[in-house]
Design a protein around this motif. Structure first.
Motif, short mmCIF file in Angstrom:
data_model
loop_
_atom_site.label_atom_id
_atom_site.label_comp_id
_atom_site.label_asym_id
_atom_site.label_seq_id
_atom_site.Cartn_x
_atom_site.Cartn_y
_atom_site.Cartn_z
N GLY A 93 0.83 -1.20 0.00
CA GLY A 93 0.00 0.00 0.00
C GLY A 93 0.86 1.26 0.00
O GLY A 93 1.84 1.35 0.75
N ALA A 94 0.51 2.23 -0.82
CA ALA A 94 1.26 3.49 -0.93
C ALA A 94 0.40 4.63 -0.37
O ALA A 94 -0.81 4.70 -0.66
CB ALA A 94 1.66 3.77 -2.37
N TYR A 95 1.02 5.51 0.43
CA TYR A 95 0.33 6.66 1.03
C TYR A 95 1.13 7.92 0.73
O TYR A 95 2.36 7.88 0.58
CB TYR A 95 0.19 6.49 2.54
N THR A 96 0.43 9.04 0.68
CA THR A 96 1.04 10.36 0.47
C THR A 96 0.51 11.33 1.51
O THR A 96 -0.71 11.39 1.75
CB THR A 96 0.74 10.89 -0.93
N CYS A 97 1.43 12.08 2.15
CA CYS A 97 1.03 13.06 3.16
C CYS A 97 0.53 14.32 2.44
O CYS A 97 1.20 14.85 1.55
CB CYS A 97 2.21 13.39 4.07
N GLU A 98 -0.62 14.81 2.83
CA GLU A 98 -1.18 16.00 2.19
C GLU A 98 -0.50 17.28 2.66
O GLU A 98 -0.68 18.33 2.03
CB GLU A 98 -2.67 16.08 2.46
N SER A 99 0.30 17.20 3.72
CA SER A 99 0.98 18.40 4.22
C SER A 99 2.39 18.55 3.64
O SER A 99 2.74 19.58 3.07
CB SER A 99 1.07 18.37 5.75
N CYS A 100 3.21 17.49 3.74
CA CYS A 100 4.60 17.59 3.31
C CYS A 100 4.90 16.80 2.04
O CYS A 100 6.02 16.85 1.54
CB CYS A 100 5.53 17.13 4.43
N GLY A 101 3.92 16.03 1.54
CA GLY A 101 4.14 15.25 0.33
C GLY A 101 4.99 14.02 0.54
O GLY A 101 5.50 13.44 -0.43
N PHE A 102 5.18 13.60 1.77
CA PHE A 102 5.99 12.43 2.09
C PHE A 102 5.30 11.16 1.59
O PHE A 102 4.08 11.01 1.73
CB PHE A 102 6.21 12.37 3.60
N GLU A 103 6.02 10.23 0.96
CA GLU A 103 5.50 8.96 0.48
C GLU A 103 5.97 7.85 1.39
O GLU A 103 7.16 7.77 1.71
CB GLU A 103 5.96 8.68 -0.95
N ILE A 104 5.06 7.00 1.78
CA ILE A 104 5.38 5.88 2.65
C ILE A 104 4.68 4.64 2.11
O ILE A 104 3.59 4.72 1.53
CB ILE A 104 4.95 6.16 4.11
N TYR A 105 5.33 3.52 2.28
CA TYR A 105 4.81 2.26 1.75
C TYR A 105 4.60 1.29 2.90
O TYR A 105 5.39 1.23 3.85
CB TYR A 105 5.79 1.66 0.74
N GLN A 106 3.52 0.53 2.80
CA GLN A 106 3.16 -0.45 3.82
C GLN A 106 3.05 -1.83 3.16
O GLN A 106 2.22 -2.03 2.27
CB GLN A 106 1.83 -0.08 4.50
N GLU A 107 3.87 -2.75 3.56
CA GLU A 107 3.83 -4.10 3.01
C GLU A 107 2.78 -4.92 3.76
O GLU A 107 2.75 -4.94 4.99
CB GLU A 107 5.20 -4.77 3.13
N ILE A 108 1.93 -5.61 3.01
CA ILE A 108 0.84 -6.41 3.56
C ILE A 108 1.25 -7.87 3.47
O ILE A 108 1.55 -8.38 2.37
CB ILE A 108 -0.47 -6.17 2.80
N THR A 109 1.29 -8.56 4.57
CA THR A 109 1.68 -9.97 4.60
C THR A 109 0.54 -10.90 4.96
O THR A 109 0.59 -12.09 4.64
CB THR A 109 2.83 -10.18 5.60
N GLY A 110 -0.49 -10.41 5.62
CA GLY A 110 -1.61 -11.26 6.01
C GLY A 110 -2.84 -10.94 5.20
O GLY A 110 -2.80 -10.23 4.19
N ASN A 111 -3.98 -11.48 5.65
CA ASN A 111 -5.24 -11.22 4.96
C ASN A 111 -5.99 -10.04 5.55
O ASN A 111 -7.09 -9.74 5.12
CB ASN A 111 -6.13 -12.47 5.01
N ALA A 112 -5.40 -9.37 6.53
CA ALA A 112 -6.00 -8.17 7.11
C ALA A 112 -4.87 -7.23 7.53
O ALA A 112 -3.76 -7.67 7.85
CB ALA A 112 -6.88 -8.52 8.32
N TYR A 113 -5.13 -5.92 7.51
CA TYR A 113 -4.11 -4.93 7.89
C TYR A 113 -4.81 -3.69 8.42
O TYR A 113 -6.01 -3.47 8.17
CB TYR A 113 -3.22 -4.59 6.69
N MET A 114 -4.05 -2.86 9.16
CA MET A 114 -4.55 -1.60 9.69
C MET A 114 -3.96 -0.46 8.86
O MET A 114 -2.75 -0.26 8.85
CB MET A 114 -4.16 -1.45 11.16
#
Length: 652
Positions: A93-114
């Motif tokens: 999953g890819a996210y972008t901060c609306e304030s500073c434009g920072f990009e962060i990635y979240q790796e999903i390994t299970g069938n559910a995530y937060m």
């Protein structure tokens, strides 16, 4: 290891380290940079995973996969009963901060995530104003995901138990490799998955299990699909090539390879061979489709091996489904409405005819079915579809299946004092859909009974037939795997009917209609479907010769099979054959009548063969007749078995 490589490992590292990243949380995950998939194949000693040797040595029975197998690579085999749609599964999953434009990635390994909600960048932490993260669909990575229900095969189910099922998770390029009804071997990692939500409160420490597929192979060779290049497959192809080039009577030897343990039934086995090969389907310019599947119905007395023939055909066919009339309902044959446990929506689950799409559906005890359930087969046999209009779902499913039915007469045994229509007890609308309607009667014959008893005793003694039996099991016969491979090769041919045979086929059809109209009590129903049946049988026989063109001998053999199926009905009227004559006398009358009509004192042997074969007689019977009447000085024979009449032997 296997996969399609776009970037190798060193190139991926160069891409990842080309631009130095100040924040470690902003680095791109390896999952996004990888352009290949890694799958684990179990060691099979160089043989294919779906081969017989690998199945025996490596495959684990499905019900023996227990808690000790969790986290291990196991191989199971079974039949796919339910295959879900291919859906996207979130991998990164890819996210972008609306304030500073920072990009962060979240790796999903299970069938559910937060999902992440606050920006973890250094800038937002210094400003003490954590920005809101927005999910970026284009920057995320999704992989193909499919869920398959695998049911253990019937030969692994213990007595008194029901078949068990296992959930298979298929990801990536392995998706769409399994269709409902396929017999497959799956190698994967057996993993647990905990329950979520309210179900977790009730389950406690109990977890569900699934098999994450790593390798999938078909157990039966699909027509036109031979991707396995193993040594075993090459050996089978070499055996087929030698069989085709060295065997004089390929058609007869292929028929003898079907159930060699069953005594007799030569023409019935030929009909089953033609059924398995089939004819190519036709699509007209206006969109109308003409089926190429050949339907056969075997009706006969109890104990004539009808069920054994059906079982064998369902095993040989790449997609074969076996069911019985009493144990099958209309819904079980066509389609049922079920609730999807994942989405909660109403979904369609195919029945036996839908699972046998592009295969063979064997229905035993066809006469025991209810009339309301039997009518559901009418559309499948001609239109090759199943129309559904229930539970808010209106659709049409493909059911391009060949129907092989076996039934008993209406009075358990055939009553020769009643008409064939009364004995069959099936409507004309259903009988006309069968290309071949075969009647197998159990008559008392001392010679045949003695040969049958000797054959059965020899099979039970040493598991092979007698060496001097009429149908010996020799090296010329093909094994089931070789027969399946030959049929798959034959189905790749698309034979055409030349124009010079049109008049010949039309005259034969018109003669069949005239004979039925002249008969006071017709034994069958000859309709326009019969003409299409002649074309389908001829094309199937051309496929067996591995030819792209139909010749006259194919049409003659198709007419002979149809004649034999009807002669079996005629023989039931008198118990001794047509016109209550033995075959030798009947063949003598055929040859003599031709000599009188042609005005010639010589009848060539090949011409005599073409005269008697459409009447249902074999070449061996013709030779016996010629030699017997030659010994009586009725006619004489030359070295080529040509018949020579004297001047006084024929009327002027």
């Amino acid at each position: 290891l296997r996969g399609t490589f776009g970037l190798n490992a060193s190139e991926n590292e160069n891409v990842a380290t080309a631009a130095p990243v100040t924040d470690t949380k902003q680095r791109v995950p390896r999952e996004l940079l990888r352009r290949y998939e890694v799958h684990i194949r179990p060691p099979t000693g160089g043989t294919a995973l779906g081969s017989a040797k690998a199945r025996i040595t490596k495959a684990v029975p499905l019900r023996e996969v227990r808690a000790a197998s969790i986290g291990q690579l196991v191989t199971v085999r079974g039949i796919a009963t339910r295959v879900s749609e291919v859906k996207p599964l979130l991998s990164v999953g890819a996210y972008t901060c609306e304030s500073c434009g920072f990009e962060i990635y979240q790796e999903i390994t299970g069938n559910a995530y937060m999902p992440l909600t606050e920006c973890p960048s250094t800038r937002c932490q210094v400003n003490n104003t954590p920005g809101k993260l927005l999910f970026q669909t284009r920057g995320s990575k999704f992989v193909k995901f499919q869920e398959v229900k695998l049911q253990e095969p019937a030969d692994e189910v213990p007595v008194g138990n029901i078949p068990r099922t296992m959930t298979i998770h298929v990801k990536g390029e392995l998706c769409r490799a399994i269709r409902p009804g396929d017999a497959v071997a799956v190698a994967g990692v057996f993993l647990p998955v905990p329950f979520t939500g309210f179900r977790a409160m009730r389950a406690g420490l109990v977890a569900n299990t699934f098999l994450e597929a790593q390798c999938i192979e078909q157990l039966k060779q699909q027509p036109g699909k031979s991707t396995d290049q193993s040594a075993e497959n090459a050996e089978i192809n070499d055996r087929i090539s030698r069989f085709y080039s060295e065997t004089d009577d390929v058609y007869g030897q292929l028929a003898k390879s079907i159930c060699p343990e069953i005594f007799g039934h030569e023409d019935v086995k030929k009909a089953l061979l033609v059924l398995m090969v089939g004819a190519p389907s036709r699509t007209m310019k206006d969109g109308m489709k003409l089926r190429g599947d050949i339907h056969v119905c075997l009706m006969g007395d109890p104990g004539v091996a009808k069920s054994q023939l059906l079982k064998y055909v369902s095993t040989i066919a790449p997609r074969g489904v076996y069911t019985t009339g009493r144990g099958a309902s209309g819904v079980g044959l066509t389609a049922s409405i079920n609730k999807d446990p994942q989405t909660g929506q109403m979904t369609l689950e195919g029945g036996a005819l839908v699972l046998a799409d592009n295969g063979i559906c064997c229905i035993d005890e066809f006469d025991k079915m209810e009339e309301s359930e039997r009518t559901s087969i009418h559309e499948v046999m001609e239109q090759q579809t199943v129309s559904i209009a229930k539970a808010g779902i209106t659709t049409t499913l493909n059911a391009r299946a060949t129907v092989l039915a076996a039934a008993n007469p209406a009075y358990s045994r055939y009553d020769v004092r009643r008409s064939p229509a009364e004995n069959m007890a099936l409507p004309a609308s259903l009988l006309s859909r069968f290309d071949l309607m075969w009647l197998i009667l159990d008559r008392a014959d001392p010679d045949l009974d003695a040969a049958l008893a000797k054959h059965v005793l020899q099979v039970h003694k040493v598991s092979v037939s007698a060496p001097d039996a009429p149908l010996p099991m020799s090296e010329d016969l093909l094994e089931p795997a070789e027969l399946r491979a030959y049929i798959a090769k034959a189905r790749s041919f698309v034979p055409e009917v030349p124009k010079d045979l049109n008049e010949y086929i039309a005259c034969a059809y018109a003669e069949m209609r005239a004979e039925e109209a002249a008969s006071e009590n017709p034994h069958s129903y000859t309709t326009a479907r019969t003409l299409l049946g002649i074309l389908r049988l001829s094309q199937a026989l051309a496929r067996l010769r591995l030819s792209h063109e139909v010749i006259q001998s194919d049409v003659d053999e198709a007419l002979r099979l149809m004649k034999m199926s009807k002669i079996s009905l005629m023989e039931s009227r008198d118990g001794r054959g047509r016109n209550a004559t033995d075959p030798i006398s009947d063949i003598y009358g055929i040859v003599r009548d031709y000599a009188i009509r042609s005005g010639s004192q010589e009848v060539p042997f090949q011409k005599a063969v073409r005269l008697v074969q459409p009447r249902g007689y074999r070449e061996e019977q013709l030779r016996t007749c010629l030699e017997e009447y030659a010994s009586l000085n009725v006619w004489s024979l030359d070295d080529n078995m040509n018949v020579l009449f004297g001047e006084a032997d024929l009327p002027a």
